[in-house]
Scaffold this motif. Structure first.
Motif, PDB file in Angstrom:
ATOM      1  N   GLY A  20     -60.648  -8.433-108.075  1.00 15.89           N
ATOM      2  CA  GLY A  20     -61.509  -9.150-109.011  1.00 15.89           C
ATOM      3  C   GLY A  20     -60.787  -9.685-110.236  1.00 15.89           C
ATOM      4  N   THR A  21     -59.483  -9.347-110.384  1.00 14.97           N
ATOM      5  CA  THR A  21     -58.770  -9.894-111.545  1.00 14.97           C
ATOM      6  C   THR A  21     -58.442 -11.360-111.297  1.00 14.97           C
ATOM      7  N   VAL A  22     -58.296 -12.085-112.382  1.00 14.94           N
ATOM      8  CA  VAL A  22     -58.038 -13.526-112.278  1.00 14.94           C
ATOM      9  C   VAL A  22     -56.687 -13.817-112.933  1.00 14.94           C
ATOM     10  N   ASP A  41     -58.969 -24.453-118.121  1.00 20.12           N
ATOM     11  CA  ASP A  41     -57.906 -24.542-119.132  1.00 20.12           C
ATOM     12  C   ASP A  41     -57.733 -23.245-119.936  1.00 20.12           C
ATOM     13  N   ILE A  42     -58.477 -22.189-119.573  1.00 18.51           N
ATOM     14  CA  ILE A  42     -58.359 -20.923-120.313  1.00 18.51           C
ATOM     15  C   ILE A  42     -57.961 -19.795-119.359  1.00 18.51           C
ATOM     16  N   GLN A  43     -56.996 -18.991-119.779  1.00 20.45           N
ATOM     17  CA  GLN A  43     -56.696 -17.751-119.053  1.00 20.45           C
ATOM     18  C   GLN A  43     -57.131 -16.586-119.938  1.00 20.45           C
ATOM     19  N   ALA A  44     -58.101 -15.828-119.453  1.00 16.45           N
ATOM     20  CA  ALA A  44     -58.518 -14.620-120.176  1.00 16.45           C
ATOM     21  C   ALA A  44     -57.895 -13.407-119.503  1.00 16.45           C
ATOM     22  N   GLU A  45     -57.404 -12.503-120.315  1.00 15.28           N
ATOM     23  CA  GLU A  45     -56.816 -11.277-119.781  1.00 15.28           C
ATOM     24  C   GLU A  45     -57.381 -10.079-120.531  1.00 15.28           C
ATOM     25  N   GLN A 104     -66.818  -8.738-110.230  1.00 15.01           N
ATOM     26  CA  GLN A 104     -66.558  -7.577-111.080  1.00 15.01           C
ATOM     27  C   GLN A 104     -65.181  -7.004-110.744  1.00 15.01           C
ATOM     28  N   VAL A 105     -64.425  -6.690-111.780  1.00 10.21           N
ATOM     29  CA  VAL A 105     -63.119  -6.069-111.553  1.00 10.21           C
ATOM     30  C   VAL A 105     -63.360  -4.638-111.052  1.00 10.21           C
TER      31      VAL A 105
END
Ligand code: SF4
Length: 658
Positions: free
Chosen positions: A27-29, A69-73, A247-248
C-alpha cells in the motif's frame, strides 16, 4: 539502494523492531522523484506502532499521493535505541518510503494529537537536520507545519512550527501545497505571508504575545488587523472527498491492526470536558452506501479480516444498525469482523450486539465518566445509572465476561461523594454479572481543554490527584473491582501544555536537551527533568493549572473553533445548574456557532420516516428488524431540506432518499 538506506541497513539489526524503519509495506506509494514537483513528509511524533495506526495520516497520505506532482511520505519518531544509533553514526532521520533525509523535503507536516509528544517533534526536527526554531530557518529549509487537535491551542510550540492548520485537512492541504509551489523560494517570509491568507492557517510569526504585570496574558496581538482571528477549516461534506481505498498494511503488529473507516466526523452530544466534541463540529455523517463500497474495496486491497468503524461516538451514527447488518451480511462468508472502538450499548440492537460478540471476545468498555448522577449532569454525560446497569446486564447475558467502566477524576465540582459514587456504580455493575464477571474501573485525570465549556476550570494538583486515586484504589479493592489509573504526572504536564502559552517554549527546549522523550510513556517520563527545566525559567506549573477568570485573555482566543466563547460561557453556567444542552442532531439547535446554515451544518443520514432520536434507545431493535436489508431506505434529511429551501444549485451529498 541509496547510501542512506545502506547505512540504515547496518544499524537495523541492532534495534528493537527493525520493521519500524524499513518501509516497503503493502500500500505504500513511491514515485519517480524526478517527476514530482513537491515532496511532503507526513510526520507523526510517535513510534511506528502508534503512528501507523492513525487514520488521519493514512487519509492525507493517499490524498496527496493522488496528485501526480506530489510525493507524500511518512516519517515517524525513532524509538530511543534507534535515536542513539542515528546520533552515534551521524545519520539523519529519514522517511520510511524512500529513506530520504527529512531536510530534503519541501514540507514537513506534523500531526499533533497529544501535548506529550512535543519533545518528540523537536527530536525529529533535530535528527532531520532542521533548525528547531522557526525564526532560524531560511528559504533552503523545509516548511514545517502542524495540524490536529493540539493545533487549536498551539502557543507552547508556536516558536518551532512555521504554520498551523486549524480543522479539517483534506482540502486545505492542497491550498498549502499550491502556495508553496507558487513561492519563488527567495524570502521565507513571503511564503508565510501567502500561507496566512489561506483559510484555517495560523502563522504564529504574525502574532505577538503580550503579558500583563501580574503574569497573565494581556493579548496575542495580530500584526495584521485584518487577520486578527483565524477561523478553522471545515469540509462541509465528507462525501465529496475521495474515500480512502488504499491502506498501508504494516509488516509488524501495530496498535490498531485492521481496516479503519471513518463513518462520521464531529459529535454534538456536548460532553463538556471533550475538546473533540467542539473543535470537530458540526456533525457530518458519511453516506452509508459509500461506506459499504469503501469497506469492500479495502478488504480486497489490504487482506485484513477486521473492519473498525471510527468516529467520536460510532453508536450515534444514524444508520449504525442497518450499516452493521449490511456489512455482516456481505462479509459473513469471508470471516471479516466488525469492531466499534467507541460506542454506547444503548445505541445498538441486541441482535447486532450478538453479532459483535461472536467475534469480539475481549471486554466491553462503558464510559459513564462520573460516579454520580449529579456530576454526570454537570458534565453532560447522558447516562443514567439504571441504563448503565442494564447495559452491563445485557452484555453479561450475551456472554461478555468482562466490562470496563471508564471514569475521570477531578471533574469540576467533584466531591468525595462522587468518588464513592464510582465505587458504588462499579459494585452494581458487578452485581449485574452476579459477581462472576470481571469489572474494571479505569480512571484518568480530567485535564481542562481549550475550546470547551470547562476551559476555565481548575485542574487537580499532582498531590491531590494521587490522594484521590489512593482512595479509589482502597475502596475498589475491597469490592473486588480491578482498578486501573492514568499516571497523574503525565496528566499534570498535559494540563500545563494544554493551557500554556509561548513562555513554555524555552523550558520545552531545555527539557528536550536534558533528554526528555516519549513523555506520554510512563516508563520514559522524567518529571525531575521537567521540573528542572520549568524552574530554570522561573515557571511555576501551578500557574497553568489554576482556574481562569471569565474575562481573562486565553492563549487561544485568536483561534476560532467555530463554537463561540459566549456560547461556551453560557454552557458553563448551565453545567453548574446541572442543565443539559440539547443534542442538535436529534433535538433543537442551541446556536453554538459551528454552523452557518448556508454551507455548513449537520449532515445526517436517516432511515426514511425516522424522526428525532428514533434510531437510538428502545426503538433501535424495531428499526433494525423492520427496515433491513433493503438498500434504499436511508437518505440525508437536513441537506435535503436545505437544498429545497435554497432552490437548485449548490452541492449536496449523493442523496439516496426514496
Ligand atoms: S450551530 Fe446548532 S446545529 Fe450547528 S453544531 Fe451548533 S448547536 Fe448544532
Amino acid at each position: 539502494m541509496t547510501d542512506l538506506r545502506q547505512a540504515y541497513a547496518t544499524i537495523l539489526p541492532l534495534v528493537e523492531q527493525p520493521a519500524r524503519y524499513t518501509g516497503g509495506e503493502r500500500g505504500t506509494v513511491v514515485k519517480d522523484l524526478a517527476q514530482v514537483r513537491l515532496r511532503f513528509a507526513l510526520a507523526f511524533p510517535e513510534v511506528y506502532e502508534i503512528a501507523q495506526s492513525h487514520l488521519g495520516l493514512q487519509i492525507l497520505y493517499n490524498l496527496l499521493n493522488g496528485r501526480p506532482d506530489i510525493q507524500a511520505e511518512r516519517a515517524y519518531a525513532p524509538w530511543v535505541d534507534m535515536e542513539t544509533l542515528l546520533r552515534q553514526r551521524g545519520l539523519p532521520l529519514a522517511s520510511l518510503d524512500t529513506c530520504s533525509p527529512l531536510s530534503e523535503f519541501d514540507i514537513i507536516g506534523f500531526s499533533l494529537q497529544y501535548e506529550l509528544t512535543y519533545t518528540n517533534i523537536l527530536m525529529m526536527l533535530d535528527l532531520g537536520g532542521i533548525p528547531l526554531l522557526s525564526r532560524e530557518r531560511n528559504a533552503m529549509h523545509p516548511l514545517v507545519i502542524a495540524g490536529g487537535p493540539c493545533a487549536f491551542h498551539p502557543e507552547p510550540i508556536a516558536d518551532f512550527i512555521d504554520a498551523f492548520l486549524l480543522g479539517d485537512g483534506e482540502e486545505a492541504i492542497f491550498d498549502i501545497c499550491d502556495a508553496y509551489l507558487a513561492w519563488d523560494k527567495r524570502d521565507r517570509r513571503d511564503l508565510l505571508r501567502a500561507l496566512s491568507h489561506i483559510p484555517g492557517v495560523y502563522v504564529p510569526a504574525f502574532f505577538i504575545p503580550e503579558y500583563a504585570d501580574d503574569g497573565t496574558l494581556g493579548e496575542i496581538r495580530p500584526l495584521d488587523l485584518d487577520q486578527a482571528v483565524v477561523h478553522k477549516r471545515v469540509v462541509r461534506d465528507l462525501n465529496a472527498i475521495p474515500p480512502l481505498r488504499n491502506q498501508v498494511v504494516p509488516n509488524v503488529n501495530i496498535v490498531h491492526d485492521r481496516i479503519a473507516v471513518e463513518v462520521m466526523r464531529g459529535c454534538v452530544r456536548g460532553c463538556r470536558f471533550c475538546q473533540a466534541g467542539y473543535i470537530y463540529r458540526p456533525l457530518r455523517e458519511r453516506d452509508p452506501q459509500a461506506l459499504q463500497q469503501q469497506i469492500e474495496a479495502l478488504v480486497e486491497q489490504s487482506g485484513y479480516e477486521e473492519v473498525s468503524l471510527l468516529s467520536l461516538s460510532t453508536g450515534d451514527y444514524s444508520c449504525i444498525n442497518p450499516l452493521l447488518r449490511e456489512i455482516m451480511n456481505r462479509f459473513a462468508g469471508l470471516k471479516v469482523s466488525v469492531s466499534l472502538p467507541s460506542t454506547r450499548v444503548d445505541a445498538l440492537s441486541p441482535h447486532i450486539l450478538k453479532e459483535i460478540r461472536r467475534v469480539r471476545k475481549t471486554g466491553f468498555t462503558l464510559a459513564p465518566e462520573a460516579g454520580s448522577q449529579r456530576l454526570r449532569d454537570v458534565i453532560q454525560k447522558e447516562y443514567k445509572e439504571e441504563e448503565l446497569v442494564e447495559a452491563a446486564r445485557l452484555l453479561f447475558g450475551l456472554g461478555w465476561k468482562s466490562v470496563k467502566l471508564y471514569f475521570m477524576l477531578g471533574l469540576p465540582s467533584e466531591t468525595e461523594e462522587d468518588l464513592f459514587g464510582i465505587v458504588d456504580l462499579c459494585r452494581k455493575v458487578s452485581a449485574a454479572g452476579k459477581h462472576r464477571c470481571q469489572v474494571t474501573a479505569s480512571v484518568s485525570t480530567f485535564v481542562p481543554k481549550p475550546h470547551t465549556p470547562f476551559q476555565w476550570a481548575a485542574q487537580l494538583s499532582l498531590e491531590e490527584t494521587e490522594a484521590r486515586q489512593e482512595l479509589l484504589r482502597r475502596e475498589l479493592r475491597r469490592s473486588g473491582i480491578q482498578f486501573k489509573w492514568h499516571d497523574a504526572r503525565l496528566s499534570f504536564l498535559e494540563g500545563v501544555f494544554a493551557r500554556g502559552e509561548r513562555r513554555l517554549a524555552a523550558p520545552l527546549l531545555m527539557a528536550y536537551r536534558l533528554g526528555c522523550r516519549f513523555d506520554g510513556w510512563t516508563d520514559k517520563f522524567r518529571l525531575d527533568l521537567w521540573q528542572q527545566a520549568l524552574a530554570a525559567h522561573g515557571i511555576n506549573p501551578d500557574f497553568y493549572l489554576r482556574r481562569r477568570l471569565l474575562d481573562e485573555s486565553l492563549p487561544w482566543d485568536h483561534l476560532d473553533s467555530g463554537v463561540s466563547k459566549k456560547w461556551l460561557q453560557r454552557d458553563l453556567a448551565k453545567a453548574f445548574a446541572a442543565t443539559l444542552t440539547p443534542d442538535c442532531s436529534v433535538e433543537r439547535c442551541s446556536y453554538c456557532g459551528a454552523c452557518d446554515f448556508k454551507t455548513v451544518r449537520n449532515v445526517t443520514y436517516h432511515l426514511n420516516g425516522a424522526k428525532g432520536a428514533d434510531h437510538r434507545g428502545p426503538q433501535v431493535d424495531a428499526w433494525a428488524q423492520a427496515l433491513l436489508p433493503e438498500h434504499n431506505v436511508w437518505g440525508t434529511r437536513q441537506w435535503q431540506l436545505m437544498q429545497e429551501k435554497r432552490g437548485a444549485g449548490g452541492r449536496s451529498p449523493k442523496s439516496k432518499r426514496v
